[in-house]
Design a protein around this motif. Sequence first.
Motif, mmCIF file in Angstrom:
data_model
loop_
_atom_site.group_PDB
_atom_site.id
_atom_site.type_symbol
_atom_site.label_atom_id
_atom_site.label_comp_id
_atom_site.label_asym_id
_atom_site.label_seq_id
_atom_site.Cartn_x
_atom_site.Cartn_y
_atom_site.Cartn_z
ATOM 1 N N THR A 1 -15.763 7.357 4.225
ATOM 2 C CA THR A 1 -14.795 8.197 4.918
ATOM 3 C C THR A 1 -13.700 8.657 3.957
ATOM 4 N N ASP A 2 -13.264 9.890 4.137
ATOM 5 C CA ASP A 2 -12.239 10.482 3.282
ATOM 6 C C ASP A 2 -11.037 9.539 3.147
ATOM 7 N N GLU A 3 -10.474 9.500 1.932
ATOM 8 C CA GLU A 3 -9.395 8.550 1.665
ATOM 9 C C GLU A 3 -8.163 8.778 2.541
ATOM 10 N N THR A 4 -7.930 10.018 2.955
ATOM 11 C CA THR A 4 -6.779 10.297 3.822
ATOM 12 C C THR A 4 -6.907 9.549 5.139
ATOM 13 N N HIS A 5 -8.098 9.602 5.721
ATOM 14 C CA HIS A 5 -8.329 8.877 6.974
ATOM 15 C C HIS A 5 -8.200 7.370 6.768
ATOM 16 N N ARG A 6 -8.772 6.856 5.684
ATOM 17 C CA ARG A 6 -8.726 5.416 5.445
ATOM 18 C C ARG A 6 -7.284 4.946 5.233
ATOM 19 N N LEU A 7 -6.518 5.751 4.495
ATOM 20 C CA LEU A 7 -5.107 5.416 4.285
ATOM 21 C C LEU A 7 -4.322 5.459 5.598
ATOM 22 N N ASN A 8 -4.553 6.482 6.384
ATOM 23 C CA ASN A 8 -3.850 6.613 7.665
ATOM 24 C C ASN A 8 -4.129 5.423 8.574
#
Length: 401
Positions: free
Chosen positions: A50-57
């Motif tokens: 999964t895209d890092e933005t989603h994982r970070l969020n």
Amino acid sequence: MKIGILGGTFDPIHNTHIYMGNQVLKVLDLDKLYFMPAFYPPHKNAAKITDETHRLNMIKLAIEDLENIDCLTLEIDSKLSYTADTLTVLKNKYPNDEFYFIIGGDSISSFESWYHPEIILEKASIVVIRRKDETLDTLDATISHIISKFQHTMSKHNTKVLLLDTDVSNISSSYIRTHPLEECRSMIPEKVYNYILKNQLYSDNNKNMAWSVGKIKDDLKKLLNPHRYQHTLGVADTAKHMAEAFHINPNLAYLAGLLHDCAKHYSNDELIRFCKKNNIFISKSEQNAPFLLHGKVGAYIAREKYHVENSDVLNAVRWHTTGKADMTTLEQIIFCADYIEPSRTIQPNLSYLRKISDKNLDLLTCHIIHDTLNYLKTKEQIIDEHTEEAYQFYKEKVGDK
């Protein structure tokens, strides 16, 4: 300061991650604990992460109300893929801080296969979290082995390998990704659940089902006889060191080495039946010498059972027995590592071959094929046409060396 780092893909973060972080923070009396999401782990298929933005969020939502716990984005920001590199950056930047790198019990079994484990233990202590489904005796034995192997580095830098025996559940991110979200609701923080639902994550086209290295090792240990399993570990370790010498991804080399004989427990008749059932082409030489099929069948099993999608790894498994002309570097490494790994004793010229194994890959390949052909001819055994073609190719390539 005493700083804990809990690394991982966090795809998605779940309640066990949170529990692990809180327990280590409390038991070791840390000043701060960071969740550090990986950029793209070098042994996984980036397209299925999964895209890092989603994982970070999701991480930020999960920890926003927790005290002394934060998110560290170093690996994503700097595109670092290896723990050894990450800890080197942190230790250089904060030389007076004491770092504790936290991993699950499933990860410690494959720790030696990581990129430069000695550097990791130079920069940080390792904290191993035992899950409910992991036996204490097995973890103790693994940790004792690592301490014994790296005791010089650990003594010099005052680092440790610690086992934290908690009541942590065996929830996994892979289970959450591959099961209905509602079924997993109790496994993840409510805010993370709502985020996944809102952004429609983990739909059918984004399920990463690949097995971990530790899980693959456990499965192979059950399937293969003890001698074959030790050979498998020897090939994986040898391939990893060769990959580092020839500047290709050592994690992929270790994975390919681990999988190269994953079909070796099949009999000749079973290999033939497997190929016919799954529409795998059988050549004339393979029909006459069915054991040659274990490379093809192994590649199929690696893809379909263990969900390995990397074509370089699958091809290395496919060609490790016969070889072929113009192999990739990874294909050559697995072909050669299979021949020279430490438990091999009867092959000719092993001392010389091991001596050049990190210096001249083409020469090594040529010598191994030459010796293999001599053996097959002496024993009047079937010779696969790809092996003959490989010898002519590498003989011309190395010339008179």
